[in-house]
Design an enzyme around this catalytic site. Structure first.
Site, mmCIF file in Angstrom:
data_model
loop_
_atom_site.group_PDB
_atom_site.id
_atom_site.type_symbol
_atom_site.label_atom_id
_atom_site.label_comp_id
_atom_site.label_asym_id
_atom_site.label_seq_id
_atom_site.Cartn_x
_atom_site.Cartn_y
_atom_site.Cartn_z
ATOM 1 N N CYS A 59 0.914 -1.096 -0.225
ATOM 2 C CA CYS A 59 -0.269 -0.252 0.120
ATOM 3 C C CYS A 59 1.265 1.348 0.187
ATOM 4 O O CYS A 59 1.517 1.490 0.561
ATOM 5 C CB CYS A 59 -1.015 -0.267 1.087
ATOM 6 S SG CYS A 59 -1.859 1.493 0.799
ATOM 7 N N CYS A 63 0.027 4.972 7.684
ATOM 8 C CA CYS A 63 0.019 4.830 8.367
ATOM 9 C C CYS A 63 0.200 4.227 8.931
ATOM 10 O O CYS A 63 0.981 2.692 9.095
ATOM 11 C CB CYS A 63 -1.398 3.899 8.335
ATOM 12 S SG CYS A 63 -2.545 4.428 6.622
ATOM 13 N N CYS A 66 0.534 0.584 10.304
ATOM 14 C CA CYS A 66 0.306 -0.550 9.300
ATOM 15 C C CYS A 66 1.322 -1.691 8.105
ATOM 16 O O CYS A 66 2.422 -1.284 8.034
ATOM 17 C CB CYS A 66 -0.608 -0.001 8.172
ATOM 18 S SG CYS A 66 -1.395 -1.722 7.081
ATOM 19 N N CYS A 103 -15.852 -9.401 5.885
ATOM 20 C CA CYS A 103 -15.495 -7.990 5.728
ATOM 21 C C CYS A 103 -13.881 -7.805 4.312
ATOM 22 O O CYS A 103 -13.282 -8.479 4.995
ATOM 23 C CB CYS A 103 -15.432 -7.223 7.013
ATOM 24 S SG CYS A 103 -14.012 -4.914 6.490
ATOM 25 N N CYS A 135 -19.039 -6.584 4.223
ATOM 26 C CA CYS A 135 -18.492 -4.633 4.731
ATOM 27 C C CYS A 135 -17.280 -4.959 3.662
ATOM 28 O O CYS A 135 -16.976 -6.094 3.240
ATOM 29 C CB CYS A 135 -18.124 -4.936 6.078
ATOM 30 S SG CYS A 135 -17.160 -3.296 6.064
ATOM 31 N N CYS A 195 -19.036 1.848 9.227
ATOM 32 C CA CYS A 195 -18.543 1.297 9.923
ATOM 33 C C CYS A 195 -17.692 1.996 10.317
ATOM 34 O O CYS A 195 -16.539 2.412 9.306
ATOM 35 C CB CYS A 195 -17.977 -0.008 9.275
ATOM 36 S SG CYS A 195 -16.809 -1.004 10.613
ATOM 37 N N ARG A 267 -17.322 -2.690 18.144
ATOM 38 C CA ARG A 267 -16.531 -3.897 17.897
ATOM 39 C C ARG A 267 -15.589 -3.949 18.765
ATOM 40 O O ARG A 267 -14.153 -2.632 18.840
ATOM 41 C CB ARG A 267 -16.790 -3.552 16.449
ATOM 42 C CG ARG A 267 -15.481 -6.035 15.888
ATOM 43 C CD ARG A 267 -15.918 -5.663 15.004
ATOM 44 N NE ARG A 267 -17.573 -5.605 14.269
ATOM 45 C CZ ARG A 267 -17.454 -4.914 12.973
ATOM 46 N NH1 ARG A 267 -17.188 -3.768 12.207
ATOM 47 N NH2 ARG A 267 -19.271 -4.853 12.769
HETATM 48 N N1 SAM Z 1 -6.903 0.095 3.477
HETATM 49 C C1 SAM Z 1 -7.910 0.388 3.887
HETATM 50 C C2 SAM Z 1 -8.220 1.580 4.469
HETATM 51 O O1 SAM Z 1 -6.921 1.920 4.968
HETATM 52 O O2 SAM Z 1 -9.122 2.298 4.648
HETATM 53 C C3 SAM Z 1 -8.875 -0.540 4.705
HETATM 54 C C4 SAM Z 1 -7.637 -1.506 5.781
HETATM 55 S S1 SAM Z 1 -7.167 -0.656 7.498
HETATM 56 C C5 SAM Z 1 -7.057 -2.545 7.899
HETATM 57 C C6 SAM Z 1 -8.333 -0.554 7.990
HETATM 58 C C7 SAM Z 1 -9.079 -0.211 9.606
HETATM 59 O O3 SAM Z 1 -8.066 -1.082 10.879
HETATM 60 C C8 SAM Z 1 -7.408 1.053 9.688
HETATM 61 O O4 SAM Z 1 -8.061 2.396 9.554
HETATM 62 C C9 SAM Z 1 -7.151 1.186 11.342
HETATM 63 O O5 SAM Z 1 -8.221 1.692 12.131
HETATM 64 C C10 SAM Z 1 -6.814 -0.170 11.708
HETATM 65 N N2 SAM Z 1 -5.445 -1.396 12.047
HETATM 66 C C11 SAM Z 1 -4.685 -1.818 10.649
HETATM 67 N N3 SAM Z 1 -3.697 -2.017 11.082
HETATM 68 C C12 SAM Z 1 -4.123 -2.088 12.350
HETATM 69 C C13 SAM Z 1 -3.223 -2.418 13.467
HETATM 70 N N4 SAM Z 1 -1.921 -2.145 13.291
HETATM 71 N N5 SAM Z 1 -3.737 -2.014 14.296
HETATM 72 C C14 SAM Z 1 -4.907 -1.974 14.668
HETATM 73 N N6 SAM Z 1 -5.649 -1.133 14.287
HETATM 74 C C15 SAM Z 1 -5.093 -1.704 12.922
HETATM 75 FE FE1 SF4 Z 2 -2.389 1.305 3.325
HETATM 76 FE FE2 SF4 Z 2 -3.184 0.206 6.019
HETATM 77 FE FE3 SF4 Z 2 -3.253 2.712 6.081
HETATM 78 FE FE4 SF4 Z 2 -4.700 1.105 4.917
HETATM 79 S S1 SF4 Z 2 -4.260 1.497 6.256
HETATM 80 S S2 SF4 Z 2 -4.815 2.834 3.514
HETATM 81 S S3 SF4 Z 2 -3.178 -0.635 3.904
HETATM 82 S S4 SF4 Z 2 -1.081 1.392 5.172
#
Ligand code: SAM
Ligand code: SF4
Length: 352
Positions: A59, A63, A66, A103, A135, A195, A267
């Site tokens: 990606c 973030c 992530c 989801c 979802c 959500c 959740r």
């Molecule tokens: N890429 C898409 C986005 O960013 O909108 C969806 C995927 S991302 C997995 C969806 C959410 O999972 C993120 O917005 C974050 O809130 C949560 N998330 C992702 N990685 C995480 C982590 N290591 N610990 C806790 N929450 C996490």
């Molecule tokens: Fe990309 Fe992870 Fe951010 Fe979603 S949460 S936009 S997968 S870096």
């Protein structure tokens, strides 16, 4: 002061009111949340959800939490998009394990109008035809794309606000808070439910957590489901090495979210694998009525663990809880009930 007869659905909670709730003596807060929970939900029911990573890794976004960002070396290798048959197989096995919502997650910044999105729309139709709520969490979405997903039968779209508007900027720079609210607004123009929630344990202050809740409360109607993630620390990401969030902070967030958004599903999501059965039971008593479960013992990628279907079936049995059937949410909005009101970043700052 006794909890009011039926907790109101409000959108105008002040930060002081939220802070007063959140800082109540813990067991009083849990008692109030459990009371409100019973006014809107069957306390024996637990919504069991399953995440399927339909497009993993690589990606472009940054973030800081992530595992799937291409900016960090987390050991997660990029994978091609799953074939529809593989997704339907995972979904069918999930349904057989008591899952009512699947989801579909993609490591995308945003949805693009291309062949991959056509394939996602087809997956949504296929999983819906299995009798499951579907979802999607695909990143940013415009209104036309939201409508395509609605026509395909999508039940919910996940787009988390993640934290307060101020703290958010310290963990993500490639997508603004306004971008996130804009995607929620686009979803709100359809019958697809929203959500949206966030994460605690990012290094934020408690005030950031309360401001995040205040942003969510301002969405009208409230998000139908509110994921409360505990940062699941991933080696190689900037947020690895944080102090772990005490479980008491998790319980306070769950209970406060429950009282603020009585009709929503709250959740307990990422980080649940770290909690004991007793700690999870307290979160459920405080109003968490939805979980992610998994056949692979991880959420979207092996970097973020998840309890297994068997472990969760055992836990629900011990606690006297049953998995809620698909489309059986008494609080789900009926068609036409959705008012399109989503806060703007300016209004979030103003109400701070
Ligand atoms: N890429 C898409 C986005 O960013 O909108 C969806 C995927 S991302 C997995 C969806 C959410 O999972 C993120 O917005 C974050 O809130 C949560 N998330 C992702 N990685 C995480 C982590 N290591 N610990 C806790 N929450 C996490
Ligand atoms: Fe990309 Fe992870 Fe951010 Fe979603 S949460 S936009 S997968 S870096």
């Amino acid at each position: 002061m006794l909890t009011p007869m039926k907790a109101d659905i409000r959108h105008d909670w002040s930060l002081e009111e939220i802070r007063e709730l959140h800082d109540l003596p813990l067991l009083e807060l849990v008692f109030r949340a459990a009371t409100v929970h019973r006014q809107y939900h069957d306390p024996r029911e637990m919504q069991v959800c399953k995440l399927i990573s339909i497009k993993t890794g690589a990606c472009p976004e940054d973030c800081a939490y992530c595992a799937q960002s291409s900016r960090y070396s987390t050991g997660i290798s990029p994978e091609r998009m799953l074939e529809k048959e593989a997704v339907l197989g995972l979904a069918a096995r999930a349904k057989a394990s008591g899952v009512s919502r699947v989801c579909l997650g993609a490591a995308w910044r945003e949805v693009k109008d291309n062949g991959q999105f056509d394939r996602v729309v087809d997956m949504v139709k296929g999983v819906t035809d299995l009798g499951l709520e579907v979802c999607c969490t695909l990143g940013m979405l415009n209104e036309t794309q939201a409508r395509r997903l609605e026509e395909a039968g999508l039940y919910a779209y996940n787009h988390n606000v993640d934290s307060s508007a101020e703290f958010y900027e310290t963990i993500i720079t490639t997508r603004t808070y306004a971008d996130r609210l804009n995607t929620i607004e686009n979803v709100r123009k359809t019958k697809v439910t929203v959500c949206s929630g966030g994460i605690i344990g990012l290094g934020e202050q408690v005030s950031d957590r309360l401001k995040m809740l205040q942003t969510l409360v301002a969405v009208q109607p409230h998000p139908e489901s509110v994921p409360i993630n505990i940062l699941s620390q991933v080696e190689g990401t900037p947020l690895a090495g944080q102090k772990e969030v005490p479980v008491w902070d998790v319980i306070r967030m769950i209970a406060t979210a429950r009282i603020l958004m009585p009709a929503s599903d709250v959740r307990l999501t990422a980080g649940r694998a770290r909690l004991s059965a007793t700690e999870q039971a307290l979160c459920f008593l405080a109003g968490a009525n939805s979980i992610f479960s998994s056949e692979t013992e991880y959420m979207l990628t092996p970097a973020v663990p998840s309890p297994s279907y068997d472990a969760d079936a055992e836990l629900l049995k011990i606690l006297g809880l049953v998995a809620r059937a698909p489309f059986d949410n008494p609080n789900a909005p009926r068609a036409g009930e959705l008012a399109n009101r989503v806060p703007t970043v300016e209004s979030c700052a103003v109400s701070a």
